[in-house]
Design a protein around this motif. Structure first.
Motif, PDB file in Angstrom:
ATOM      1  N   ALA A   1     168.448  -4.245 128.037  1.00 14.70           N
ATOM      2  CA  ALA A   1     167.594  -4.655 128.623  1.00 14.70           C
ATOM      3  C   ALA A   1     166.460  -3.658 129.048  1.00 14.70           C
ATOM      4  CB  ALA A   1     168.201  -5.324 129.889  1.00 14.70           C
TER       5      ALA A   1
ATOM      6  N   ALA B   1     163.292  -6.002 127.831  1.00 11.99           N
ATOM      7  CA  ALA B   1     163.200  -6.891 128.914  1.00 11.99           C
ATOM      8  C   ALA B   1     162.222  -6.305 129.932  1.00 11.99           C
ATOM      9  CB  ALA B   1     164.391  -7.400 129.323  1.00 11.99           C
TER      10      ALA B   1
ATOM     11  N   SER C   1     162.921  -6.760 133.655  1.00 13.63           N
ATOM     12  CA  SER C   1     164.381  -6.758 134.109  1.00 13.63           C
ATOM     13  C   SER C   1     164.192  -5.305 135.263  1.00 13.63           C
ATOM     14  CB  SER C   1     165.226  -6.534 132.874  1.00 13.63           C
ATOM     15  OG  SER C   1     164.852  -5.212 132.243  1.00 13.63           O
TER      16      SER C   1
END
Length: 345
Positions: free
Chosen positions: A242, A246, A249
């Protein structure tokens, strides 16, 4: 009708991922806003470089047919997404360039294939005298039986691939039960795949960038350290998937980059180690190597990326910045390294 071949001494072809195709590496299964901003920043930077004409190609349907009608001075392979945006097909792009006999910057297909096998890299580096993590391999099939001799805490990661694929906070396990649970989770995602179970290294994590080629102009950039202090309370200080894919995140936002604080003796050893590994694995023009320290502060090699991300805010560009090079100069250094290597053949 005669075929028109695009050619010029100042013509550089830049290969990128295809934003029109699905991209399974990202949670969104497509290019996200950060990916698009990296490409936009690259375009702006290339427009500022003098002495070259750049053509950016991101339509992977052109990779097979269109490249055959181009004769650039150099191909800058920045297609980290892999052919067709399949990350496991990163090596297919340089393999195609080899087939078409086009000169290109960066690692060849054999080097990429080797470096994506993390256990093979560990064995090779260990044979060179480079400190590496103690590890055991496990296949994710049938009744998962942990190999003997595992010392906890341990760290579990997929053996193949890059980009921290498959690494979650649960990858750090403190006992056999937790290790089995995590291996079963990985088996659901990577059935039949292989994982490495390593003795956990609790110290700082560093990244070391290299630009150039052995015997001529190989330069080791000032290393960086990963700062995990912004992660949520209780989350282990590891770089998860992540944290790389992401942007919204907590993993991504909780990890920062800062210059590594290493004494001159340890820095000299590190520079020698990465230079030997670079040459032995067949890296070319630029690469990045990741280290994690044990409790005594000794860096251990944990990964080699022969085809690292090139973005303006990525680790390579950051380390180039530590050496006084802005993003444009970083791109030029890669181009110059490849050009000198090709001219010396």
């Amino acid at each position: 009708m005669d075929t028109i071949v695009i050619t010029a001494n100042d013509y550089i072809l830049v290969l990128l991922g295809d934003p029109s195709l699905p991209y399974p590496y990202n949670p969104e299964q497509r290019f996200n806003a950060h990916d698009l901003e990296m490409v936009a920043a690259l375009r702006r930077t290339l427009d500022r470089l003098t002495g070259w004409r750049f053509e950016l190609v991101d339509d992977h349907r052109q990779f097979s047919a269109g490249l055959a009608y181009r004769a650039p001075r150099l191909v800058l392979n920045l297609c980290n997404t892999g052919f067709g945006n399949h990350p496991e097909r990163q090596l297919h792009v340089p393999a195609l360039l080899e087939t078409l006999e086009l000169p290109y910057a960066g690692a060849g297909p054999a080097c990429m294939a080797l470096c994506h096998d993390k256990q093979a890299v560990t064995r090779i580096a260990g044979d060179l005298g480079v400190p590496v993590a103690v590890q055991a391999a496990l296949r994710l099939s049938g009744d998962i039986s942990l190999p003997p001799g595992i010392r906890y805490p341990a760290f579990i990661k997929p053996n193949f691939g890059d980009g921290s694929t498959g690494v979650t906070p649960d990858a750090l396990v403190t006992n056999a039960a937790a290790a089995r649970r995590h291996c079963h989770r990985l088996a659901e995602r990577f059935p039949g795949g292989w994982v490495l179970i390593e003795h956990y290294l609790p110290g700082p994590e560093y990244s070391v960038g290299l630009i150039g080629n052995p015997g001529t102009d190989l330069s080791v950039l000032p290393p960086l350290e990963l700062d995990f202090s912004g992660l949520p309370p209780g989350q282990p200080p590891i770089l998860t998937e992540a944290a790389k894919v992401a942007p919204d995140s907590a993993d991504w936002q909780g990890v920062a980059l800062r210059p590594a604080e290493l004494d001159s003796e340890r820095l000299a050893v590190l520079r020698g180690d990465v230079s030997r590994v670079f040459e032995r694995l067949g890296c070319r023009d630029y690469a990045r190597m990741d280290y994690r320290c044990d409790g005594a502060g000794t860096p251990h090699l944990i990964d080699v990326n022969p085809h690292p991300m090139w973005g303006f805010d990525g680790m390579m560009a950051t380390m180039a910045g530590y050496a006084g090079h802005d993003y444009a100069a970083f791109i030029e250094l890669v181009i110059d390294a490849a050009s000198r290597r090709l001219e010396a053949r």
